[in-house]
Design an enzyme around this catalytic site. Structure first.
Site, mmCIF file in Angstrom:
data_model
loop_
_atom_site.group_PDB
_atom_site.id
_atom_site.type_symbol
_atom_site.label_atom_id
_atom_site.label_comp_id
_atom_site.label_asym_id
_atom_site.label_seq_id
_atom_site.Cartn_x
_atom_site.Cartn_y
_atom_site.Cartn_z
ATOM 1 N N LYS A 25 0.817 -1.181 0.051
ATOM 2 C CA LYS A 25 0.020 -0.051 0.095
ATOM 3 C C LYS A 25 0.960 1.411 -0.025
ATOM 4 C CE LYS A 25 -3.063 0.522 3.537
ATOM 5 N NZ LYS A 25 -2.863 1.938 4.236
ATOM 6 N N ARG A 30 2.621 5.945 -3.178
ATOM 7 C CA ARG A 30 3.877 6.879 -3.874
ATOM 8 C C ARG A 30 4.066 6.546 -5.347
ATOM 9 N NH1 ARG A 30 4.473 5.534 1.503
ATOM 10 N NH2 ARG A 30 5.918 6.633 2.913
ATOM 11 N N GLY A 96 -5.089 7.808 5.293
ATOM 12 C CA GLY A 96 -4.046 8.888 5.796
ATOM 13 C C GLY A 96 -2.845 9.079 5.326
ATOM 14 N N SER A 169 7.499 9.159 11.947
ATOM 15 C CA SER A 169 6.514 8.854 10.984
ATOM 16 C C SER A 169 6.786 9.339 9.369
ATOM 17 C CB SER A 169 5.415 10.155 11.365
ATOM 18 O OG SER A 169 4.450 10.360 10.166
ATOM 19 N N GLN A 171 4.978 9.265 6.932
ATOM 20 C CA GLN A 171 3.763 10.067 6.363
ATOM 21 C C GLN A 171 4.287 11.702 6.572
ATOM 22 O OE1 GLN A 171 0.262 9.314 8.017
ATOM 23 N NE2 GLN A 171 0.130 7.268 6.757
ATOM 24 N N ASP A 321 1.890 -0.810 12.212
ATOM 25 C CA ASP A 321 0.543 -1.300 11.594
ATOM 26 C C ASP A 321 0.361 -2.735 11.907
ATOM 27 O OD1 ASP A 321 0.166 1.165 10.364
ATOM 28 O OD2 ASP A 321 0.946 0.468 8.514
ATOM 29 N N ARG A 352 -6.460 2.346 17.631
ATOM 30 C CA ARG A 352 -6.224 0.753 17.601
ATOM 31 C C ARG A 352 -5.980 0.039 18.897
ATOM 32 N NH1 ARG A 352 -3.355 0.478 11.620
ATOM 33 N NH2 ARG A 352 -5.086 0.390 10.535
ATOM 34 N N ARG A 394 -7.601 -3.086 9.580
ATOM 35 C CA ARG A 394 -6.771 -4.140 10.385
ATOM 36 C C ARG A 394 -7.229 -4.571 11.524
ATOM 37 N NH1 ARG A 394 -2.350 -3.376 6.715
ATOM 38 N NH2 ARG A 394 -1.864 -1.239 6.393
HETATM 39 C C1 S3P Z 1 2.803 4.723 6.011
HETATM 40 C C2 S3P Z 1 3.277 5.231 7.278
HETATM 41 C C3 S3P Z 1 2.992 4.856 8.633
HETATM 42 C C4 S3P Z 1 1.844 3.632 8.489
HETATM 43 C C5 S3P Z 1 0.754 3.855 7.524
HETATM 44 C C6 S3P Z 1 1.520 4.030 6.065
HETATM 45 C C7 S3P Z 1 3.453 5.412 4.874
HETATM 46 O O1 S3P Z 1 2.097 5.898 9.338
HETATM 47 O O2 S3P Z 1 1.046 3.585 9.771
HETATM 48 O O3 S3P Z 1 0.072 2.730 7.327
HETATM 49 O O4 S3P Z 1 2.921 4.800 3.880
HETATM 50 O O5 S3P Z 1 4.253 6.431 4.869
HETATM 51 P P1 S3P Z 1 2.960 7.066 10.150
HETATM 52 O O6 S3P Z 1 3.860 7.340 9.097
HETATM 53 O O7 S3P Z 1 2.005 8.134 10.487
HETATM 54 O O8 S3P Z 1 3.681 6.403 11.147
#
Ligand code: S3P
Length: 437
Positions: A25, A30, A96, A169, A171, A321, A352, A394
């Protein structure tokens, strides 16, 4: 969505067989975003066609790229080397990762983009990303509540920043790096603890220069602004976070042996496998090879008598995750499995920690909840409960796996969200011998 409103997992005979992991995913999001920002054609193979990714594909089309599907998992994105304002609000659904990376991607272009999401995504904090992007020069107009979607991003000229992450993180890091491509100056991100590095790897594959220096347990990532991306081919490896579910089922249903093929083994993603091995799991990895810039392998899990352990907190980012499915297997282990340093779990698609504690307790498992973790005491699992999933894929899959090895069936409410990351989950599990209806 075709799936019904409640799924019931019943005690199952042994699971047997080999399956292919769905596309990752994180890398799927990306590949579409990079392809749209790049100039030229990006061909993607093995794209996860889950709802989260389809939302990102629609977003990239509305931001000006040509996005075409040619066959199962085979997509082509033709980018213009820039993004443009869309006609409508971009709905990122449950994703997210989609919305946070996109806010960074658009921030460096002269565009106005309003982002929104479903009820779960509207509850999740966004300032962790908009904060650093605002300090680079982007502006944000919260439409309802501060820190929550919907929000309008007003992009434009950005200036590089030095940013030290307070939570590991990917993200946040990725949003800043995507914005940094169009900022003046060199952006530096310090991660005291490493988070998944798919963005850094993909930037290089799309022709950008990224400098990464290891510092202690973490690293400093530097990216000079004004770099453009060139379209390329992306081969998406199998998602370890999805592979975890059939493998978990094999570990807890007596007599099982399941292989998931082509699973990405990036060490910043695969810590669940180390943790299971520490718990005594019979887990083997064969056929290791490089695919799409990542190491992949076939992972085989056989039914195992697991024992509880204290999960090293240092592993949290590399399996954040996976704690829900780990907890489902820990429910069958001998003794206590202690999971701490995972406060971030509370701001995922659902809280979670709270949801796993409630679901496991409903199934008769002894669980202690802590502010930043939880402790599961294993033993025979009664089941015989209906569990709330708060629209979290999940949480739904973890309880369905649990139900396959419990004494009585486990029902999960609102399982539709499984399609965000693992379309075809029920058919795949039942093909291995599971009883989910
Ligand atoms: C992800 C980063 C993680 C993860 C999410 C996917 C990503 O989140 O929990 O399912 O693809 O960069 P965080 O960056 O908030 O930890």
């Amino acid at each position: 969505m075709s799936e019904s409103k409640t799924f019931i997992a019943s005690p199952s005979p042994s699971l047997k067989g080999a399956v292919k992991a769905p596309g990752d995913k994180s890398i799927s999001h990306r590949s579409l975003i990079f392809g749209a920002m790049a100039e030229g054609v990006t061909e993607i193979d093995g794209l996860l066609e889950g709802d989260d990714i389809l939302a990102t594909a629609r977003a990239m089309a509305s931001l000006g790229a040509k996005v075409e599907k040619f066959g199962q998992g085979h997509w082509k994105v033709t980018g213009k080397g820039r993004l443009q304002s869309p006609n409508d609000t971009i709905d990122c659904g449950n994703a997210g990762t989609g919305v946070r990376l996109l806010m960074g991607a658009v921030a460096g272009y002269p565009v106005n983009v309003t982002f929104d999401g479903d009820v779960s995504l509207r509850k999740r904090p966004m300032k962790r990303v908009t904060g650093p992007l605002a300090s680079m020069g982007a502006r944000f107009d919260w439409k309802l509540d501060e820190d929550r979607l919907p929000v309008e991003v007003k992009g434009g000229k950005l200036t590089a920043i030095d940013y030290v992450q307070s939570v590991a993180s990917a993200q946040i890091k990725s949003a800043i790096l995507l914005a940094a491509l169009n900022a003046s100056g060199t952006t530096r991100i310090t991660e005291p603890e490493k988070s998944r590095d798919h963005t850094e790897r993909m930037l290089v594959a799309f022709g950008a220069k990224v400098d990464v220096q290891e510092v202690g347990e973490g690293w400093v990532i530097a990216l000079e602004g004004g770099q453009s991306l060139r379209g390329t081919s992306v081969s998406v490896p199998g998602d370890p976070s999805s592979a975890a579910f059939p493998l978990a089922a094999a570990l807890i249903v007596p007599g099982s042996e399941v292989t998931v093929e082509g699973v990405m083994l990036n060490p910043l993603r695969a810590a669940l496998f180390d943790t299971w091995i520490d718990m005594g799991a019979d887990l083997t990895i064969t056929n290791r090879q490089m695919a799409g810039g990542e190491e992949v392998g076939d992972v085989t899990a056989r039914y195992s008598r697991l024992k509880g352990i204290v999960v090293p907190e240092m592993r949290a980012a590399a399996m954040i995750d996976e704690y829900p499915v780990l907890a489902a297997t820990a429910a069958f282990a001998e003794g206590q499995t202690v999971m701490r340093g995972i406060g971030e779990m509370r701001v995922k698609e659902s809280d979670r920690i709270a949801l796993m504690v409630a679901g496991l307790r409903a199934c008769g498992v002894e669980v202690e909840e802590e502010p930043e973790g939880f402790v599961v005491t294993g033993g025979p699992v009664k089941g015989g409960a209906t569990v709330d999933t708060a629209h979290d894929h999940r949480i739904a899959m973890s309880h369905l796996v649990l139900g396959l090895a419990a004494e009585h069936p486990v029902a999960v409410r609102d399982p539709e969200m499984i399609a965000t990351s693992f379309p075809g989950f029920v058919a795949l599990m039942n093909g291995l011998g599971a009883k989910i209806a």
